[in-house]
Design an enzyme around this catalytic site. Structure first.
Site, PDB file in Angstrom:
ATOM      1  N   THR A   1      43.638  48.529  47.374  1.00 12.30           N
ATOM      2  CA  THR A   1      43.825  47.078  47.266  1.00 12.30           C
ATOM      3  C   THR A   1      45.117  46.814  46.498  1.00 12.30           C
ATOM      4  O   THR A   1      45.454  47.572  45.589  1.00 12.30           O
ATOM      5  CB  THR A   1      42.619  46.477  46.520  1.00 12.30           C
ATOM      6  OG1 THR A   1      41.462  46.659  47.326  1.00 12.30           O
ATOM      7  CG2 THR A   1      42.796  44.985  46.248  1.00 12.30           C
ATOM      8  N   GLY A   2      45.816  45.732  46.863  1.00 11.07           N
ATOM      9  CA  GLY A   2      46.998  45.336  46.097  1.00 11.07           C
ATOM     10  C   GLY A   2      48.218  45.185  46.984  1.00 11.07           C
ATOM     11  O   GLY A   2      48.178  45.439  48.192  1.00 11.07           O
TER      12      GLY A   2
ATOM     13  N   GLU B   1      37.200  50.547  44.225  1.00 11.08           N
ATOM     14  CA  GLU B   1      38.258  51.567  44.369  1.00 11.08           C
ATOM     15  C   GLU B   1      37.788  52.906  43.800  1.00 11.08           C
ATOM     16  O   GLU B   1      38.076  53.968  44.367  1.00 11.08           O
ATOM     17  CB  GLU B   1      39.527  51.104  43.649  1.00 11.08           C
ATOM     18  CG  GLU B   1      40.194  49.930  44.360  1.00 11.08           C
ATOM     19  CD  GLU B   1      41.312  49.289  43.562  1.00 11.08           C
ATOM     20  OE1 GLU B   1      42.200  48.685  44.173  1.00 11.08           O
ATOM     21  OE2 GLU B   1      41.303  49.371  42.325  1.00 11.08           O
TER      22      GLU B   1
ATOM     23  N   THR C   1      51.052  46.859  47.031  1.00 14.72           N
ATOM     24  CA  THR C   1      51.656  48.094  47.563  1.00 14.72           C
ATOM     25  C   THR C   1      50.809  48.622  48.713  1.00 14.72           C
ATOM     26  O   THR C   1      51.323  49.010  49.768  1.00 14.72           O
ATOM     27  CB  THR C   1      51.774  49.162  46.450  1.00 14.72           C
ATOM     28  OG1 THR C   1      52.268  48.530  45.266  1.00 14.72           O
ATOM     29  CG2 THR C   1      52.702  50.293  46.859  1.00 14.72           C
TER      30      THR C   1
ATOM     31  N   LYS D   1      43.948  51.103  36.750  1.00 14.85           N
ATOM     32  CA  LYS D   1      43.849  50.327  37.974  1.00 14.85           C
ATOM     33  C   LYS D   1      43.015  49.077  37.694  1.00 14.85           C
ATOM     34  O   LYS D   1      42.428  48.959  36.638  1.00 14.85           O
ATOM     35  CB  LYS D   1      43.177  51.164  39.077  1.00 14.85           C
ATOM     36  CG  LYS D   1      44.103  52.245  39.607  1.00 14.85           C
ATOM     37  CD  LYS D   1      43.513  52.997  40.793  1.00 14.85           C
ATOM     38  CE  LYS D   1      42.941  52.144  41.864  1.00 14.85           C
ATOM     39  NZ  LYS D   1      43.834  51.074  42.370  1.00 14.85           N
ATOM     40  N   GLY D   2      43.003  48.157  38.665  1.00 13.94           N
ATOM     41  CA  GLY D   2      42.172  46.967  38.504  1.00 13.94           C
ATOM     42  C   GLY D   2      42.980  45.701  38.307  1.00 13.94           C
ATOM     43  O   GLY D   2      42.419  44.653  38.007  1.00 13.94           O
TER      44      GLY D   2
HETATM   45  C1  5RP Z   1      43.627  46.555  42.434  1.00 11.09           C
HETATM   46  C2  5RP Z   1      44.443  47.702  41.970  1.00 11.09           C
HETATM   47  C3  5RP Z   1      45.820  47.814  42.524  1.00 11.09           C
HETATM   48  O1  5RP Z   1      45.921  48.997  43.252  1.00 11.09           O
HETATM   49  C4  5RP Z   1      46.793  47.804  41.375  1.00 11.09           C
HETATM   50  O2  5RP Z   1      46.600  46.610  40.623  1.00 11.09           O
HETATM   51  C5  5RP Z   1      48.250  47.858  41.867  1.00 11.09           C
HETATM   52  O3  5RP Z   1      48.529  46.687  42.580  1.00 11.09           O
HETATM   53  P1  5RP Z   1      49.981  46.375  43.133  1.00 11.09           P
HETATM   54  O4  5RP Z   1      50.270  47.396  44.179  1.00 11.09           O
HETATM   55  O5  5RP Z   1      49.876  44.975  43.646  1.00 11.09           O
HETATM   56  O6  5RP Z   1      50.942  46.471  41.969  1.00 11.09           O
HETATM   57  O7  5RP Z   1      44.040  48.532  41.200  1.00 11.09           O
HETATM   58  O8  5RP Z   1      42.403  46.488  41.767  1.00 11.09           O
END
Ligand code: 5RP
Length: 225
Positions: free
Chosen positions: A28-29, A105, A31, A96-97
């Site tokens: 999730t996110g 996750e 990236t 993470k989170g």
């Molecule tokens: C979501 C996550 C994401 O993988 C983490 O926050 C990185 O996000 P981004 O790629 O938007 O920086 O742990 O719960």
């Protein structure tokens, strides 16, 4: 290179870790979004993957990309999970989170044979907790009692979005625990998980096999020793 270009480059580099086919975990996110779109392109080109998304947002995107998806209940036989992170140490421990999805996750991470993390170089730190709080998913029942217990370990704050508490996909609060840089993240993880009311922490210790890092100089990969 813009931040989005780096995220996209990390996501594309992670495609090299995909098996010929099989079940893949989708993180999730922002990236991971690039990774899901790239997997969608592969599926439309004839590659055979079934995927397990780690959030409703990732499920919606993956559906839109035409990726076959398994249901949320499992059990799944995952060859690989590809996910993002908010902080990465030299020993590949993670926070993470940032999207509040860390419980799902972690379940998918645990079920996967291999875990590849995709980040831009801004996520690299010497110690966890340097730049980010530790996200916690917390049951609504007894929230203030759990917050009082957490105050002994740092500064807990219920995460708000537009003034209202952010609820996880499972209907729980997300609390960000600000600490000083963490000397022993495994010990903190175990202490936090020992508190009733905490569903899961965003500390991912020993859970990444490879971290793909995109930076101004290009792509490099960090591997767990
Ligand atoms: C979501 C996550 C994401 O993988 C983490 O926050 C990185 O996000 P981004 O790629 O938007 O920086 O742990 O719960």
């Amino acid at each position: 290179m813009s931040s989005d270009e780096m995220k996209s480059a990390a996501a594309r580099a992670a495609l090299a870790h995909l098996p010929a086919g099989g079940v893949i975990g989708l993180g999730t996110g922002s990236t991971t979004r690039f990774f899901i779109e790239a997997v969608g392109e592969l599926v439309r080109g004839g590659r055979s993957f079934s995927c397990v998304p780690t959030s409703r947002a990732s499920r919606t995107l993956a559906e839109r990309c035409g990726i076959p998806l398994l249901d949320d209940a499992g059990p799944w036989q995952l060859e690989l999970c590809v996910d993002g992170a908010d902080e990465v140490t030299p020993t590949l421990d993670l926070i993470k989170g940032g999207g509040g999805a860390h419980t799902r996750e972690k379940i998918v991470n645990q079920a996967a044979k291999r875990n590849v993390i995709i980040v831009d170089e801004s996520k690299l730190v010497a110690r966890l907790g340097e730049t980010r709080p530790v996200p916690l998913e917390i049951l609504p029942f007894g929230l203030n009692t759990t917050l009082a217990a957490l105050a002994a370990l740092g500064e807990p704050r219920v995460r708000l979005v537009e003034g209202a508490p952010l609820m996880s996909d499972s209907g729980n609060f997300i609390v960000d625990l600000t600490t000083s840089p963490i000397d022993d993240p495994a010990k903190l993880d175990s202490t936090l998980r020992g508190l009733p009311g905490i569903v899961e922490t965003g500390l991912f210790i020993g859970r990444a096999d490879v971290v793909v890092v995109a930076g101004a100089q290009g792509i490099r990969e960090l591997r767990r020793q």
